[in-house]
Design a protein around this motif. Sequence first.
Motif, mmCIF file in Angstrom:
data_model
loop_
_atom_site.group_PDB
_atom_site.id
_atom_site.type_symbol
_atom_site.label_atom_id
_atom_site.label_comp_id
_atom_site.label_asym_id
_atom_site.label_seq_id
_atom_site.Cartn_x
_atom_site.Cartn_y
_atom_site.Cartn_z
ATOM 1 N N ARG A 227 1.188 -0.916 0.221
ATOM 2 C CA ARG A 227 -0.098 0.133 -0.186
ATOM 3 C C ARG A 227 0.851 1.486 -0.195
ATOM 4 O O ARG A 227 0.912 2.004 -0.648
ATOM 5 C CB ARG A 227 -1.052 -0.436 1.399
ATOM 6 C CG ARG A 227 -2.241 0.838 1.399
ATOM 7 C CD ARG A 227 -2.877 1.205 2.738
ATOM 8 N NE ARG A 227 -3.721 -0.117 2.252
ATOM 9 C CZ ARG A 227 -4.549 -0.307 1.529
ATOM 10 N NH1 ARG A 227 -4.893 1.033 1.144
ATOM 11 N NH2 ARG A 227 -5.591 -1.245 1.197
ATOM 12 N N SER A 228 2.268 1.222 1.401
ATOM 13 C CA SER A 228 3.458 2.261 0.895
ATOM 14 C C SER A 228 4.516 2.335 1.070
ATOM 15 O O SER A 228 4.534 1.283 1.692
ATOM 16 C CB SER A 228 2.351 3.199 1.885
ATOM 17 O OG SER A 228 2.536 2.760 3.331
ATOM 18 N N GLN B 45 1.422 4.336 -3.126
ATOM 19 C CA GLN B 45 2.080 5.464 -2.969
ATOM 20 C C GLN B 45 3.287 5.005 -2.136
ATOM 21 O O GLN B 45 3.662 4.206 -1.818
ATOM 22 C CB GLN B 45 1.368 5.563 -1.195
ATOM 23 C CG GLN B 45 -0.117 6.277 -1.636
ATOM 24 C CD GLN B 45 -0.763 6.727 0.053
ATOM 25 O OE1 GLN B 45 -0.372 6.180 0.629
ATOM 26 N NE2 GLN B 45 -1.919 7.609 -0.853
ATOM 27 N N GLU C 162 7.552 7.222 -1.333
ATOM 28 C CA GLU C 162 7.795 8.971 -0.112
ATOM 29 C C GLU C 162 9.605 8.062 0.338
ATOM 30 O O GLU C 162 9.570 7.843 0.751
ATOM 31 C CB GLU C 162 7.286 8.676 0.379
ATOM 32 C CG GLU C 162 5.739 9.277 0.711
ATOM 33 C CD GLU C 162 5.651 10.778 0.301
ATOM 34 O OE1 GLU C 162 6.776 11.343 0.271
ATOM 35 O OE2 GLU C 162 4.533 11.795 -0.292
#
Length: 224
Positions: free
Chosen positions: A47-48, A68, A70
């Motif tokens: 998911r991330s 997602q 980062e």
Amino acid sequence: MASRTFGHITVTTPDLDEPGIYLSMVETLDSPRGAVQEFAYRDVELRSLALAGGRLITGRVSGVRAKQVEFDALSLHGVEITSSDLGSVRWRESKLTRVHFRDCRLMGAALNGVALDDALFEKCRFDYATFEKVRATGPVAFVGCTFTEAAFTDCDLSGTVFSDSGLELTEFGGGRYRGTDLRGNDLSRIRGITNLAEVRIDPGQQTDLAQALVDELGITVGDD
């Protein structure tokens, strides 16, 4: 040491199959020691994916899909990333050295303050991506990539090679493009043409640039 030549530059790429290198499977790219070395990370859906302040050294990432992503102050050295979907990645203040991205989706990516040295991006999708203050500190090549409606702002792409890439509505904002090699691409629909001082093109691309300039300035061509 592996290398690939594109136009006037030679990119040194990771040679992860050379004698003496043994990649160990890992379950995460995060490490309390701050560095992950000689690793293989593959075939995961997340998911991330968030990494900050770490280093990935000598490794292979493949088949990774994350909704997602980062990355902050993340350094890569000798890393190959293939067949991965880094959904709308936000990548800030990082350095990528001797990296090879192949068959990856980075659509809608936002790269800010990223330094590239011996970086090869091959058959990757950067549609709608934004590049801000991205610097080519060594050889960089984008080969067979797409940049539909992508934007470069305040970047230093001096000497960078774009080869056989889709540049439809790609915007080149203010920055440094001295020696940027745009040969072998359709340039008729790029934007920001007035910023592309000292780039390299083929003789036949002069017509492309003229068309792009006419479109950008909203010039009407007619004899009535």
